[in-house]
Design a protein around this motif. Structure first.
Motif, PDB file in Angstrom:
ATOM      1  N   GLU A  40       0.830  -1.206   0.000  1.00 51.92           N
ATOM      2  CA  GLU A  40       0.000   0.000   0.000  1.00 51.92           C
ATOM      3  C   GLU A  40       0.866   1.258   0.000  1.00 51.92           C
ATOM      4  O   GLU A  40       0.592   2.213  -0.736  1.00 51.92           O
ATOM      5  CB  GLU A  40      -0.931  -0.011   1.221  1.00 51.92           C
ATOM      6  N   GLY A  41       1.913   1.263   0.832  1.00 55.09           N
ATOM      7  CA  GLY A  41       2.816   2.400   0.845  1.00 55.09           C
ATOM      8  C   GLY A  41       3.548   2.550  -0.481  1.00 55.09           C
ATOM      9  O   GLY A  41       3.753   3.665  -0.979  1.00 55.09           O
ATOM     10  N   VAL A  42       3.941   1.414  -1.082  1.00 55.29           N
ATOM     11  CA  VAL A  42       4.618   1.445  -2.378  1.00 55.29           C
ATOM     12  C   VAL A  42       3.713   2.063  -3.435  1.00 55.29           C
ATOM     13  O   VAL A  42       4.122   2.958  -4.189  1.00 55.29           O
ATOM     14  CB  VAL A  42       5.047   0.028  -2.797  1.00 55.29           C
ATOM     15  N   LEU A  43       2.471   1.611  -3.502  1.00 55.54           N
ATOM     16  CA  LEU A  43       1.547   2.110  -4.520  1.00 55.54           C
ATOM     17  C   LEU A  43       1.210   3.580  -4.292  1.00 55.54           C
ATOM     18  O   LEU A  43       1.089   4.357  -5.248  1.00 55.54           O
ATOM     19  CB  LEU A  43       0.279   1.259  -4.524  1.00 55.54           C
ATOM     20  N   LEU A 228       0.748  -3.484  -9.701  1.00 55.97           N
ATOM     21  CA  LEU A 228       1.486  -2.677 -10.675  1.00 55.97           C
ATOM     22  C   LEU A 228       0.918  -2.859 -12.076  1.00 55.97           C
ATOM     23  O   LEU A 228       0.816  -1.898 -12.848  1.00 55.97           O
ATOM     24  CB  LEU A 228       2.972  -3.051 -10.645  1.00 55.97           C
ATOM     25  N   SER A 229       0.559  -4.091 -12.401  1.00 56.50           N
ATOM     26  CA  SER A 229      -0.041  -4.346 -13.708  1.00 56.50           C
ATOM     27  C   SER A 229      -1.372  -3.617 -13.851  1.00 56.50           C
ATOM     28  O   SER A 229      -1.660  -3.026 -14.902  1.00 56.50           O
ATOM     29  CB  SER A 229      -0.227  -5.853 -13.908  1.00 56.50           C
ATOM     30  N   GLN A 230      -2.179  -3.650 -12.789  1.00 54.22           N
ATOM     31  CA  GLN A 230      -3.462  -2.946 -12.821  1.00 54.22           C
ATOM     32  C   GLN A 230      -3.276  -1.437 -12.925  1.00 54.22           C
ATOM     33  O   GLN A 230      -4.111  -0.736 -13.499  1.00 54.22           O
ATOM     34  CB  GLN A 230      -4.268  -3.299 -11.568  1.00 54.22           C
ATOM     35  N   MET A 231      -2.148  -0.935 -12.396  1.00 54.17           N
ATOM     36  CA  MET A 231      -1.845   0.485 -12.477  1.00 54.17           C
ATOM     37  C   MET A 231      -1.411   0.889 -13.880  1.00 54.17           C
ATOM     38  O   MET A 231      -1.399   2.071 -14.232  1.00 54.17           O
ATOM     39  CB  MET A 231      -0.754   0.815 -11.446  1.00 54.17           C
ATOM     40  N   GLY A 232      -0.997  -0.110 -14.677  1.00 53.82           N
ATOM     41  CA  GLY A 232      -0.532   0.172 -16.031  1.00 53.82           C
ATOM     42  C   GLY A 232       0.973   0.136 -16.182  1.00 53.82           C
ATOM     43  O   GLY A 232       1.499   0.483 -17.242  1.00 53.82           O
ATOM     44  N   ALA A 233       1.673  -0.299 -15.127  1.00 59.44           N
ATOM     45  CA  ALA A 233       3.139  -0.381 -15.174  1.00 59.44           C
ATOM     46  C   ALA A 233       3.546  -1.732 -15.747  1.00 59.44           C
ATOM     47  O   ALA A 233       3.936  -2.649 -15.024  1.00 59.44           O
ATOM     48  CB  ALA A 233       3.718  -0.183 -13.773  1.00 59.44           C
ATOM     49  N   ASP A 234       3.443  -1.876 -17.061  1.00 61.05           N
ATOM     50  CA  ASP A 234       3.774  -3.121 -17.738  1.00 61.05           C
ATOM     51  C   ASP A 234       5.223  -3.046 -18.209  1.00 61.05           C
ATOM     52  O   ASP A 234       5.516  -2.796 -19.378  1.00 61.05           O
ATOM     53  CB  ASP A 234       2.829  -3.338 -18.921  1.00 61.05           C
ATOM     54  N   CYS A 235       6.150  -3.266 -17.273  1.00 57.83           N
ATOM     55  CA  CYS A 235       7.576  -3.130 -17.579  1.00 57.83           C
ATOM     56  C   CYS A 235       8.358  -4.144 -16.754  1.00 57.83           C
ATOM     57  O   CYS A 235       7.824  -4.731 -15.811  1.00 57.83           O
ATOM     58  CB  CYS A 235       8.052  -1.707 -17.268  1.00 57.83           C
ATOM     59  N   PRO A 236       9.627  -4.389 -17.088  1.00 52.74           N
ATOM     60  CA  PRO A 236      10.440  -5.305 -16.280  1.00 52.74           C
ATOM     61  C   PRO A 236      10.503  -4.866 -14.821  1.00 52.74           C
ATOM     62  O   PRO A 236      10.605  -3.676 -14.524  1.00 52.74           O
ATOM     63  CB  PRO A 236      11.815  -5.232 -16.948  1.00 52.74           C
ATOM     64  N   PHE A 237      10.458  -5.848 -13.922  1.00 53.04           N
ATOM     65  CA  PHE A 237      10.445  -5.597 -12.481  1.00 53.04           C
ATOM     66  C   PHE A 237      11.582  -6.400 -11.867  1.00 53.04           C
ATOM     67  O   PHE A 237      11.635  -7.624 -12.005  1.00 53.04           O
ATOM     68  CB  PHE A 237       9.097  -6.027 -11.898  1.00 53.04           C
ATOM     69  N   PHE A 238      12.515  -5.707 -11.226  1.00 47.68           N
ATOM     70  CA  PHE A 238      13.675  -6.357 -10.623  1.00 47.68           C
ATOM     71  C   PHE A 238      13.728  -6.076  -9.124  1.00 47.68           C
ATOM     72  O   PHE A 238      13.267  -5.040  -8.652  1.00 47.68           O
ATOM     73  CB  PHE A 238      14.980  -5.854 -11.260  1.00 47.68           C
ATOM     74  N   MET A 239      14.325  -7.032  -8.407  1.00 47.43           N
ATOM     75  CA  MET A 239      14.605  -6.859  -6.988  1.00 47.43           C
ATOM     76  C   MET A 239      16.107  -6.649  -6.806  1.00 47.43           C
ATOM     77  O   MET A 239      16.919  -7.219  -7.540  1.00 47.43           O
ATOM     78  CB  MET A 239      14.155  -8.087  -6.192  1.00 47.43           C
ATOM     79  N   ILE A 240      16.471  -5.832  -5.814  1.00 44.84           N
ATOM     80  CA  ILE A 240      17.883  -5.626  -5.481  1.00 44.84           C
ATOM     81  C   ILE A 240      18.288  -6.684  -4.457  1.00 44.84           C
ATOM     82  O   ILE A 240      17.535  -7.009  -3.540  1.00 44.84           O
ATOM     83  CB  ILE A 240      18.126  -4.199  -4.937  1.00 44.84           C
ATOM     84  N   THR A 241      19.465  -7.271  -4.633  1.00 51.75           N
ATOM     85  CA  THR A 241      19.928  -8.313  -3.721  1.00 51.75           C
ATOM     86  C   THR A 241      20.864  -7.739  -2.661  1.00 51.75           C
ATOM     87  O   THR A 241      21.301  -6.593  -2.746  1.00 51.75           O
ATOM     88  CB  THR A 241      20.676  -9.421  -4.489  1.00 51.75           C
ATOM     89  N   SER A 242      21.204  -8.571  -1.699  1.00 52.32           N
ATOM     90  CA  SER A 242      22.091  -8.147  -0.613  1.00 52.32           C
ATOM     91  C   SER A 242      23.496  -7.822  -1.112  1.00 52.32           C
ATOM     92  O   SER A 242      24.233  -7.100  -0.443  1.00 52.32           O
ATOM     93  CB  SER A 242      22.180  -9.245   0.450  1.00 52.32           C
ATOM     94  N   ALA A 243      23.860  -8.373  -2.270  1.00 56.50           N
ATOM     95  CA  ALA A 243      25.186  -8.117  -2.827  1.00 56.50           C
ATOM     96  C   ALA A 243      25.189  -6.940  -3.788  1.00 56.50           C
ATOM     97  O   ALA A 243      26.195  -6.669  -4.445  1.00 56.50           O
ATOM     98  CB  ALA A 243      25.708  -9.363  -3.535  1.00 56.50           C
TER      99      ALA A 243
END
Length: 693
Positions: A40-43, A228-243
């Motif tokens: 919710e905070g992210v959106l 995000l898809s419902q918002m219209g953000a149809d793009c690559p989605f990546f997570m940042i790792t600990s490294a």
């Protein structure tokens, strides 16, 4: 702002930070984190930053996300109900740990409890030898019997942890297939996939932690991706790792343990980039948000990396009191010292800060959201460092009277101190805690802090950086552009990367099998390439190889950088020379007459980093007079003094600001103490230089 923007989102314990770049411009914002439903905070933040930038969600070309959700689930013990399948006779190994005491003289010492209770650890017959040979067949019938217990116990995740699975994962894979057949909805983690390395305690601890948080993270990521898809953000989605690398959502769902230090990793990437821009060599990065402070040493524009760390330390943050996690991670020290950290007086009449934090719900007393405990933020409000009417750009109104009342109730009255002294005491103690953590971390790495440049970022770090630098004897401090959302900005600089390791013992003598080791390295490269290449596109890839090496008879290894190219017939001599060089650098001497052996090999495959733009500095700036002033605490004189107040956006490279001064912006406030002078360079970074050196 032009189309096709890049967006980074960092969920912290108190704030969710966002940074968006498009067409050479950057837009940033902060919103309060929503712990019960982090998406919710992210959106909310995404909606705000898109409105601020004036673009639709469809113009996003990539989203990069880091979160503390995995860390918090372990610390707060809010993960899934987890079971463990273990080699028969070894179900207590996860609790026996190293069979030592991390605090030798405290008879009341408590060990960190296992994430898996004893009654949910199931011993299974079957045995693999250290070399990978099957000694005893796997008892498949026992696994099916265990499945009935797992169903009855309503277990949500299971970690499969068999001895020597790094050498032969066949038993773990067969157990996974049986459980998946019997319980198709359960989350399954194999220790041979999460951490294919020797030493069962670290491997099993990592596997159980991964299993424990897997359902939580998978559920969160699924909800977020759908939203995000419902918002219209149809793009690559990546997570940042600990490294400090980027990974796709599918891998993040499988190995969420790799996300545990994702936010701090982004900050270290930012600090390394800023160091390169400013041509500063030896750096100590200082990241302070609402919940924690992180210290990292950076040399030659590269942070220190490690293969292991501890999460959820419970005994005075002492090493050994947490859960060991064996994953690639940027090496840093993290302590419970943030803006929301709680201040109290202990039984010995000392001011104590943290490690607990008021977070965003209810937040510090000054937030006026129901919190009544004194915090570091409340102290900064009382000391004049934070303007209650313009905090977070005016989006979060603050109540100074509530801050004053909380400080007096929890610090001032118990110690019979005036309001100013109580607030200054809170500030000085938290800064001394961070200074001590910095010194210890430097000593552990064999480094000296004097002569280094401090790079400070995060919502709270610029408030404390100058005073912390004074305590550490550091004469230069850099506050990067967009420092208040520094980790999110770091995400935008992160490479697509993956690190993979494999235990494989070999001695550097006449038995060194060049062909076998080259084949192992080729397999590791192929696995890493399959993960990195799809997201890398046409970007060049950089392979960094290391080996875990030791003298024969030693119990632990050191990590040694090794050549990227395949080994030739002289490989054994080359590896031994590299090991001796690294050993002498670390311990000051070598040990003649002992043979050298390798216990494991690892690869980091990453997209190449773009060269940093070099900052320019004005050599003849003029002193800028303040347009307004306000009373701010001065620790040196132990009093409130008049300080100039400046808008960061109004500062140009041709002017300097003399301390004491306050430099304000929406995401943070920079305190320039009386010993420092501030100047902005061509890239918008504030450089604080000590005046009396």
């Amino acid at each position: 702002m032009t189309a096709k923007a890049r967006l980074a989102v960092d969920i912290g314990g108190t704030f969710t930070d966002l940074a968006l770049e498009a067409g050479g411009e950057r837009v940033t914002t902060k919103v309060l984190t929503t712990p019960r439903a982090p998406e919710e905070g992210v959106l909310t933040g995404i909606g705000q930053i898109l409105t601020k930038a004036g673009i639709p969600a469809s113009d996003l070309s990539i989203i990069i996300h880091g979160t503390t959700l995995a860390t918090n689930a372990i610390i707060e013990r809010k993960g899934a109900k987890t079971a463990m399948l273990v080699t028969e006779g070894f179900r207590d190994s996860i609790e026996m740990a190293y069979e030592n005491r991390f605090e030798q003289y405290d008879i009341m010492m408590d060990r960190p409890p296992s994430l898996v209770p004893r009654h949910l650890r199931y011993g299974i017959r079957g045995r693999i030898a250290a070399g990978g040979r099957e000694i005893e067949a796997l008892d498949e019938a026992a696994i099916r019997t265990v499945c009935a217990s797992l169903r009855e116990e309503e277990v949500g995740a299971v970690a499969i942890c068999f001895l020597h699975s790094y050498a032969n994962s066949g038993h773990e894979e067969r157990a996974r297939d049986i459980i998946a057949e019997e319980l198709p909805d359960i989350s399954i983690t194999l220790s041979s996939e999460v951490c294919p390395e020797i030493r069962e305690y670290e491997r099993w601890s990592t596997a159980t932690a991964n299993a424990y948080i897997q359902p939580v993270m998978a559920s969160y990521l699924s909800r977020l991706v759908i939203a995000l898809s419902q918002m219209g953000a149809d793009c690559p989605f990546f997570m940042i790792t600990s490294a400090g690398g980027l990974t796709d959502v599918d891998l993040a769902r499988r190995f969420p343990i790799r996300l545990v230090e994702s936010g701090p990793a982004g900050g270290a990437i930012l600090a390394a980039h800023v160091a390169s821009e400013c041509a500063f060599d030896d750096i100590v990065s200082f990241d302070m948000g609402g919940t924690t402070a992180k210290i990292c040493l950076i040399e030659d524009s590269q942070p220190h990396y490690s293969r292991s760390f501890e999460v959820a330390r419970q005994y005075r943050f002492l090493k050994g009191s947490g859960l060991p996690i064996r994953i690639p991670v940027i090496d840093m020290v993290e302590i419970g010292a943030g803006g929301g950290s709680v201040a109290r007086v202990d039984e010995m009449a000392r001011i104590q800060i943290g490690p607990d934090s008021m977070g965003s719900e209810p937040g510090p007393a000054s937030y006026d959201r129901g919190g009544d405990m004194a915090t570091v933020t409340d102290g900064n409000v009382v000391l004049g460092r934070i303007d209650p009417d313009h905090f977070a750009g005016g989006t979060i109104p603050m109540n100074k009277a509530k801050a004053e009342a909380a400080i007096m109730a929890h610090v001032g009255d118990p110690l019979d101190l005036e309001l100013f002294d109580a607030a200054l005491g809170i500030s000085e103690v938290v800064e001394e805690n961070m200074a001590n953590a910095s010194r210890v971390h430097a000593v552990e790495l064999g480094r000296d802090l004097k002569g280094r440049t401090m790079i400070a970022f995060g919502g709270a770090a610029p408030l404390h950086a100058a005073r912390l630098a004074e305590k550490l004897g550091i004469s230069r401090v850099v506050i990067p552009a967009s420092a208040g959302v520094g980790s999110a900005v770091g995400f935008l600089l992160a490479p697509i990367a993956f690190e993979i390791a494999q235990s494989r013992y070999t001695s550097l003598d006449t038995r060194f099998d060049v062909a076998a080791i080259n084949a192992l390295r080729e397999t590791l490269y192929e696995k890493a390439h399959a993960i990195v290449a799809p997201g890398a596109g046409d970007q060049p890839l950089v392979a960094t190889w290391t080996a875990d090496m030791r003298y024969a008879g030693q119990g632990h290894e050191i990590t040694v950088d090794i050549p990227e190219t395949p080994f030739d017939d002289a490989a054994a001599e080359t590896l031994e020379a590299l090991f001796i060089k690294a050993y002498v650098e670390k311990f000051g001497r070598s040990i003649p007459g002992l043979s050298v052996e390798v216990s494991g090999w690892s690869l980091r495959l990453a997209t190449a980093m773009k060269p940093a733009e070099k900052a320019a500095f004005s050599t003849n700036p003029v002193l800028l007079a303040p347009q307004k002033t306000r009373q701010v605490a001065d620790p040196l004189s132990n009093s409130m003094v008049e300080a100039g107040v400046y808008e960061r956006a109004a500062l140009t490279p041709d002017v300097v600001v003399d301390g004491p001064a306050i430099i304000v912006e929406d995401e943070t406030t920079t305190v320039v103490t009386a010993r420092y002078r501030a100047q902005v360079n061509s890239l918008g970074h504030i450089i604080l230089e000590r005046k009396d050196v």
